[in-house]
Design a protein around this motif. Structure first.
Motif, mmCIF file in Angstrom:
data_model
loop_
_atom_site.group_PDB
_atom_site.id
_atom_site.type_symbol
_atom_site.label_atom_id
_atom_site.label_comp_id
_atom_site.label_asym_id
_atom_site.label_seq_id
_atom_site.Cartn_x
_atom_site.Cartn_y
_atom_site.Cartn_z
ATOM 1 N N LEU A 70 -12.869 3.041 -5.120
ATOM 2 C CA LEU A 70 -11.835 4.074 -5.158
ATOM 3 C C LEU A 70 -11.746 4.808 -3.826
ATOM 4 O O LEU A 70 -10.643 5.052 -3.306
ATOM 5 N N ILE A 71 -12.895 5.164 -3.254
ATOM 6 C CA ILE A 71 -12.905 5.853 -1.959
ATOM 7 C C ILE A 71 -12.341 4.949 -0.865
ATOM 8 O O ILE A 71 -11.530 5.379 -0.037
ATOM 9 N N GLY A 72 -12.760 3.688 -0.865
ATOM 10 C CA GLY A 72 -12.271 2.751 0.131
ATOM 11 C C GLY A 72 -10.772 2.553 0.050
ATOM 12 O O GLY A 72 -10.074 2.547 1.069
ATOM 13 N N ALA A 73 -10.265 2.400 -1.178
ATOM 14 C CA ALA A 73 -8.833 2.201 -1.373
ATOM 15 C C ALA A 73 -8.042 3.429 -0.949
ATOM 16 O O ALA A 73 -7.017 3.319 -0.263
ATOM 17 N N THR A 74 -8.511 4.619 -1.337
ATOM 18 C CA THR A 74 -7.798 5.855 -1.030
ATOM 19 C C THR A 74 -7.774 6.125 0.469
ATOM 20 O O THR A 74 -6.729 6.435 1.046
ATOM 21 N N ALA A 75 -8.942 6.017 1.101
ATOM 22 C CA ALA A 75 -9.027 6.277 2.541
ATOM 23 C C ALA A 75 -8.206 5.262 3.330
ATOM 24 O O ALA A 75 -7.458 5.616 4.249
ATOM 25 N N GLY A 76 -8.327 3.989 2.964
ATOM 26 C CA GLY A 76 -7.571 2.953 3.652
ATOM 27 C C GLY A 76 -6.079 3.143 3.502
ATOM 28 O O GLY A 76 -5.317 3.022 4.475
ATOM 29 N N ALA A 77 -5.635 3.449 2.280
ATOM 30 C CA ALA A 77 -4.213 3.630 2.026
ATOM 31 C C ALA A 77 -3.662 4.837 2.773
ATOM 32 O O ALA A 77 -2.563 4.782 3.344
ATOM 33 N N LEU A 78 -4.415 5.927 2.785
ATOM 34 C CA LEU A 78 -3.963 7.136 3.479
ATOM 35 C C LEU A 78 -3.810 6.888 4.977
ATOM 36 O O LEU A 78 -2.779 7.221 5.581
ATOM 37 N N ILE A 79 -4.826 6.280 5.565
ATOM 38 C CA ILE A 79 -4.796 6.014 7.003
ATOM 39 C C ILE A 79 -3.728 4.979 7.346
ATOM 40 O O ILE A 79 -2.922 5.158 8.263
ATOM 41 N N GLY A 117 1.899 -0.186 4.803
ATOM 42 C CA GLY A 117 0.648 0.170 5.470
ATOM 43 C C GLY A 117 -0.403 0.623 4.488
ATOM 44 O O GLY A 117 -1.593 0.302 4.631
ATOM 45 N N GLY A 118 0.010 1.358 3.452
ATOM 46 C CA GLY A 118 -0.933 1.818 2.449
ATOM 47 C C GLY A 118 -1.584 0.675 1.701
ATOM 48 O O GLY A 118 -2.799 0.661 1.492
ATOM 49 N N LEU A 119 -0.782 -0.310 1.307
ATOM 50 C CA LEU A 119 -1.326 -1.457 0.584
ATOM 51 C C LEU A 119 -2.227 -2.310 1.475
ATOM 52 O O LEU A 119 -3.311 -2.729 1.065
ATOM 53 N N ALA A 120 -1.766 -2.568 2.708
ATOM 54 C CA ALA A 120 -2.527 -3.436 3.610
ATOM 55 C C ALA A 120 -3.870 -2.814 3.980
ATOM 56 O O ALA A 120 -4.917 -3.466 3.914
ATOM 57 N N PHE A 121 -3.866 -1.542 4.360
ATOM 58 C CA PHE A 121 -5.104 -0.884 4.769
ATOM 59 C C PHE A 121 -5.940 -0.488 3.559
ATOM 60 O O PHE A 121 -7.166 -0.384 3.667
ATOM 61 N N GLY A 122 -5.295 -0.260 2.404
ATOM 62 C CA GLY A 122 -6.056 -0.027 1.184
ATOM 63 C C GLY A 122 -6.888 -1.249 0.834
ATOM 64 O O GLY A 122 -8.038 -1.144 0.412
ATOM 65 N N PHE A 125 0.541 -10.435 -6.917
ATOM 66 C CA PHE A 125 1.366 -9.251 -6.674
ATOM 67 C C PHE A 125 1.517 -8.988 -5.178
ATOM 68 O O PHE A 125 2.633 -8.765 -4.685
ATOM 69 N N MET A 126 0.408 -8.996 -4.461
ATOM 70 C CA MET A 126 0.452 -8.714 -3.027
ATOM 71 C C MET A 126 1.280 -9.757 -2.288
ATOM 72 O O MET A 126 2.112 -9.418 -1.435
ATOM 73 N N LEU A 127 1.092 -11.017 -2.607
ATOM 74 C CA LEU A 127 1.845 -12.083 -1.958
ATOM 75 C C LEU A 127 3.342 -11.941 -2.263
ATOM 76 O O LEU A 127 4.189 -12.079 -1.365
ATOM 77 N N SER A 128 3.675 -11.640 -3.502
ATOM 78 C CA SER A 128 5.078 -11.501 -3.904
ATOM 79 C C SER A 128 5.735 -10.300 -3.238
ATOM 80 O O SER A 128 6.843 -10.400 -2.696
ATOM 81 N N TYR A 129 5.033 -9.144 -3.271
ATOM 82 C CA TYR A 129 5.640 -7.933 -2.729
ATOM 83 C C TYR A 129 5.810 -8.008 -1.219
ATOM 84 O O TYR A 129 6.858 -7.637 -0.681
ATOM 85 N N ALA A 161 1.191 -11.015 8.293
ATOM 86 C CA ALA A 161 -0.267 -11.100 8.342
ATOM 87 C C ALA A 161 -0.856 -11.127 6.931
ATOM 88 O O ALA A 161 -1.756 -11.931 6.631
ATOM 89 N N VAL A 162 -0.354 -10.264 6.054
ATOM 90 C CA VAL A 162 -0.870 -10.199 4.682
ATOM 91 C C VAL A 162 -0.506 -11.460 3.903
ATOM 92 O O VAL A 162 -1.309 -11.980 3.125
ATOM 93 N N ILE A 163 0.701 -11.981 4.119
ATOM 94 C CA ILE A 163 1.125 -13.211 3.442
ATOM 95 C C ILE A 163 0.191 -14.363 3.801
ATOM 96 O O ILE A 163 -0.277 -15.108 2.926
ATOM 97 N N PHE A 164 -0.118 -14.543 5.085
ATOM 98 C CA PHE A 164 -1.017 -15.614 5.499
ATOM 99 C C PHE A 164 -2.414 -15.401 4.920
ATOM 100 O O PHE A 164 -3.080 -16.362 4.509
ATOM 101 N N TYR A 165 -2.864 -14.150 4.875
ATOM 102 C CA TYR A 165 -4.174 -13.841 4.322
ATOM 103 C C TYR A 165 -4.255 -14.280 2.861
ATOM 104 O O TYR A 165 -5.230 -14.922 2.435
ATOM 105 N N TYR A 166 -3.227 -13.962 2.074
ATOM 106 C CA TYR A 166 -3.273 -14.288 0.659
ATOM 107 C C TYR A 166 -2.973 -15.747 0.374
ATOM 108 O O TYR A 166 -3.473 -16.308 -0.613
#
Length: 248
Positions: free
Chosen positions: A52-61, A92-97, A197-201, A230-235
């Motif tokens: 939860l902390i990792g997701a929140t901090a990553g998404a915020l930044i 950015g929130g999803l990728a860094f989250g 979900f991530m790949l589709s969005y 970048a995220v598409i290739f990752y997934y």
């Protein structure tokens, strides 16, 4: 309808976007904790807290970094902390989250996927937030380019524009239904629904941003589109490793 739609809160005029964004986050989180209570998969407290902390901090930044890098020239030539802090993007929130969660999982030595439970609360929060984007019109950078397409709308200026916030809602609702049907079949291992979900969005956003105002960074691609690629290739790489539970 007159754009932007505003609310009077404690004597101040507030745009619809931050109001709906806040409501979306609140309802999404309540839905997440509801699903978490019902879930048969119980994670230890230290792992849940770390994720939860990792997701929140990553998404915020990430939401602020990528949001501001949409126009890097303005960011570096005329820096304003207020503008930096208020400029956000869900991409950015999803990728860094995601990055924040993966780092947190490494710290607590947890290898299993933890993302499926957040998918539907996240979609719900995004739908509510996009209603606010639409109601804000052209007064925040969440609108489309001028068009003579049948769905073009006046969003606060003299042009008919693509209502991209409504396009996104029209994409997210069927995506919810499809992902729910896949989840109910219970034939894929944990993590597949989140990855799909991530790949589709991100694939959708890559295409959607061609009809949004953008600063071209590489070729005719903006910052958000480069993050999407970048995220598409990752997934695509990660999903090659997914097995159905029937083959385990």
């Amino acid at each position: 309808m007159d754009f932007p739609v505003t609310f009077q809160i404690f004597g101040k005029t507030i745009l619809a976007h931050p109001v709906f964004e806040t409501v979306g986050i609140f309802i999404g989180m309540r839905y997440y904790f509801y699903l978490k209570r019902k879930s048969k998969e119980k994670l230890p407290f230290n792992i849940s807290a770390a994720v939860l902390i990792g997701a929140t901090a990553g998404a915020l930044i990430g939401s602020k970094i990528i949001g501001n890098l949409e126009n890097p020239y303005l960011l570096f030539e005329n820096f304003s902390f207020k503008r930096f802090w208020t400029n956000n993007t869900i991409v950015g929130g999803l990728a860094f989250g995601l990055i924040g969660v993966e780092l947190a999982k490494k710290i607590v030595s947890h290898k299993e996927s933890t993302g499926d439970l957040i998918v539907f609360p996240l979609i719900l929060a995004m739908i509510i937030g996009r209603i606010g984007c639409f109601l804000t019109g052209i007064h925040e950078e969440t609108y489309g380019i001028p068009t003579d397409f049948i769905f073009g709308m006046h969003l606060g200026d003299e042009y008919l524009r693509h209502p991209v916030a409504l396009y996104e809602i029209a994409f997210l609702i069927p995506l919810w239904i499809i992902l729910k049907q896949i989840q109910n079949k219970k034939i894929f291992e944990s993590g597949f629904i989140f990855q799909l979900f991530m790949l589709s969005y991100f694939s959708f956003r890559l295409m959607l941003d061609f009809i949004k105002p953008r600063i071209e960074i590489i070729g005719n691609l903006g910052t958000i589109q480069l993050v999407c690629i970048a995220v598409i290739f990752y997934y695509l790489f990660k999903m090659k490793k997914i097995k159905s539970v029937t083959s385990l």
